[in-house]
Design a protein around this motif. Structure first.
Motif, PDB file in Angstrom:
ATOM      1  N   ALA A   1       0.844  -1.205   0.000  1.00 46.32           N
ATOM      2  CA  ALA A   1       0.000   0.000   0.000  1.00 46.32           C
ATOM      3  C   ALA A   1       0.874   1.247   0.000  1.00 46.32           C
ATOM      4  CB  ALA A   1      -0.931  -0.005   1.208  1.00 46.32           C
ATOM      5  N   SER A   2       1.985   1.200   0.727  1.00 43.66           N
ATOM      6  CA  SER A   2       2.915   2.329   0.751  1.00 43.66           C
ATOM      7  C   SER A   2       3.522   2.570  -0.628  1.00 43.66           C
ATOM      8  CB  SER A   2       4.013   2.059   1.782  1.00 43.66           C
ATOM      9  OG  SER A   2       4.989   3.062   1.748  1.00 43.66           O
ATOM     10  N   VAL A   3       3.919   1.500  -1.309  1.00 49.00           N
ATOM     11  CA  VAL A   3       4.484   1.627  -2.659  1.00 49.00           C
ATOM     12  C   VAL A   3       3.437   2.210  -3.606  1.00 49.00           C
ATOM     13  CG1 VAL A   3       5.425   0.368  -4.644  1.00 49.00           C
ATOM     14  CG2 VAL A   3       6.176  -0.227  -2.344  1.00 49.00           C
ATOM     15  N   MET A   4       2.194   1.730  -3.491  1.00 46.14           N
ATOM     16  CA  MET A   4       1.131   2.236  -4.365  1.00 46.14           C
ATOM     17  C   MET A   4       0.874   3.718  -4.105  1.00 46.14           C
ATOM     18  SD  MET A   4      -1.551  -1.018  -4.569  1.00 46.14           S
ATOM     19  CE  MET A   4      -2.445  -0.435  -3.196  1.00 46.14           C
ATOM     20  N   THR A   5       0.890   4.124  -2.844  1.00 38.97           N
ATOM     21  CA  THR A   5       0.661   5.527  -2.497  1.00 38.97           C
ATOM     22  C   THR A   5       1.765   6.414  -3.048  1.00 38.97           C
ATOM     23  OG1 THR A   5      -0.551   4.915  -0.501  1.00 38.97           O
ATOM     24  CG2 THR A   5       0.371   7.143  -0.572  1.00 38.97           C
ATOM     25  N   GLU A   6       3.023   6.013  -2.830  1.00 42.82           N
ATOM     26  CA  GLU A   6       4.150   6.823  -3.314  1.00 42.82           C
ATOM     27  C   GLU A   6       4.189   6.890  -4.836  1.00 42.82           C
ATOM     28  OE1 GLU A   6       7.800   6.581  -0.225  1.00 42.82           O
ATOM     29  OE2 GLU A   6       7.324   4.701  -1.247  1.00 42.82           O
TER      30      GLU A   6
END
Length: 188
Positions: A42-47
């Motif tokens: 989710a962090s990778v998708m957000t960034e």
């Protein structure tokens, strides 16, 4: 937990206990590993999603600037060079039908993270060894492409903006409002 229900001024309270679905046989440690993997993706998708939005804004502004009739040849060359760098970072426009890039792009990174997230999310099970390997590979790709993106934002874009300023051409903003809202009229 406790539940409170109020009807016609009368309140009733009852205890509530939340239990794991008895059909799920995954250990607590396995579920924690699943949650951590989902959180990382989710962090990778957000960034990468934020970078893609900024990159899309920059791409649109560059397209408008490249069509300006008053820009000199060197300014147009600088715009073209930045467009090529941006395409190498974002991936070619055209979505699914765009040719694949040999390098990791923000679009590909976002797609990989999203796909992996969905694979892990859909089952109440510990991620498989293959999923954990893909997660590590995605995070390595993230480091590479986000480093290139930050270099682009902090070096290449300001460099172009200096050229644009000298040519009296509008500068490129990271997040420009390309579709300003029309003023609202009062309804009576």
């Amino acid at each position: 937990y406790s539940i409170r229900l109020t009807v016609d001024g009368k309140t009733s309270t009852a205890p509530l206990t939340i239990k794991m679905d008895p059909r799920v046989k995954t250990s607590v440690a396995g579920l924690q590993k699943k949650f951590q993997a989902e959180t990382r993706m989710a962090s990778v998708m957000t960034e990468s999603g934020g970078a893609l939005r900024q990159g899309g804004s920059i791409r649109a502004q560059l397209e408008k600037l490249s069509a300006l009739p008053n820009a000199n040849a060197s300014t147009k060359e600088a715009i073209e060079a930045l467009q090529k760098k941006l395409t190498a970072l974002l991936g070619a426009s055209g979505g699914f039908f765009a040719p694949p890039s040999p390098d990791v792009t923000l679009g590909r990174l976002n797609g990989q993270a999203s796909t992996l997230y969905m694979q892990i999310w859909q089952a109440d099970a510990e991620p498989t060894a293959a999923q954990m390997e893909a997660l590590s590979a995605t995070e390595r790709d993230r480091e590479d492409v986000l480093k290139r993106w930050n270099d682009f934002r902090n070096s290449d874009l300001p460099g172009l903006n200096r050229v644009l300023r000298e040519a009296n051409v509008p500068e490129v903003q990271l997040e420009a409002d390309l579709h300003p809202e029309e003023p609202q009229e009062d309804e009576e």
